[in-house]
Design a protein around this motif. Sequence first.
Motif: not given
Length: 450
Positions: A233-236, A243-244, A256-257, A264-265
């Motif tokens: 639904h949403d990503i910060t 990170i996100a 991990d962004i 990567k989750v």
Amino acid sequence: MAGAAVALALTATPALANDIPPPDTVVTSQNVSHVLNIPKPAPIAATINTDIAFQGDYAYVGNYGGFSIYDIRNPKKAKVVSSVVCPGSQMDVTVYGNLLFTAVDSSRNNDSCASTAQPASVKESWEGVRIFDVSDKANPKYIKSVETNCGSHTLTLVPGKGRDLTKNVYIYVSSYSPAANFPDCLPPHDKISIIKVPLRNPTAAAVAATPVVFPDGGNETQPGLLIPTSGCHDITAYAEKDIAAGACMGDGVLFDISDRLNPKVTARTTDQNFAFWHSATFTNDARKVVFTDELGGGGAATCNEATGPNRGADAIYDVSNGQFTFKSYFKIPRFQADSENCVAHNGSLIPVKGRDIMVQAWYMGGLSIWDFTDAAHPREIGYFERGPRAAGGGGGIWSAYYYNGYIYGADFNEGLDIIKINDPLTNSAKDVRTDRLNVQTQESYRSWGH
């Protein structure tokens, strides 16, 4: 749909509380004052307000019918500069330089601002991201559209890193609810879309990656879920820290962004009290994250005694060694009438050094200012709300964000509210300034000049 302004079929049974404000009456805590209300501009007065982004002396307010730009250099005299009619829910907004990105999760017959609704079962239908050039605030120009699978319910801007920082930005697109008869939104859709935007040539923006978040499927069997996990639904994003946090329907996710096109989750969690993981907010040090539960999809009265304190609430997690540890729930302590849709929704940190304080929208619960420095014992320290609508139906504040000394609330029906808090716990934030705020793109207070 979760997060959407659905037709709100609410009961008329009174809440079990004695302090429901009179209809349409503004009430606040003693430390909060209502500075200004600006009604919705006439071109989009019939549709609801949604998200807000800020840059310099301007606020960009999304609306199901388009968006408006406000001059807020003097918040006490803020005014509308322009409105763009360009229908398509939800119109989440994020701004970078002269570019405004807007999210469209409404299947349209084409990508134009003159488009009309058309079923997603029609292959030629369009939904995704629209890009505007807002260098001239009085005359924004629509310059590009990018279609994405299942549309764009929300979007998150992630700047490039290293040598890429001045060359590209990336738009993480969250969407969900696939169906076998939707040609561009087929199950299982356990993924996000990433749009790469070349800053020197934004009209070349295109989907560059569609990473799968849940290769083995998400949380689909938990009793009480609003909708089983089929995307996010949403990503910060907290790009400084690579990170996100993803609020992904039935799951809370840590990414991990460091590779912007290949997130990567690193951790996942679920919660038996959560019906719909809606949004996420890191603390400034990223050692905690607050997730929201949009129980009832935003259309139900959940801030009452019957629902209780642990559902339709926030969940606070410690983040250590790349893993989540649950600490507590927070929910506004003020019961709302059973005619009022109320649930945890969009908010932002108030930049107070050494403390974790947040302002947050609760639809018809108004907005709440709360302190979760002690993650196990969060508490409300201020609030603003209106009583039930005399005209009936739902509404309330969709997004409530702190920006350069003031709180801005985008109300479904009432327009843009500007609010101020005067409290020893938050007054030091007035000295912290920034020239931009996209809440889903967190930046440390240090970069704000703390």
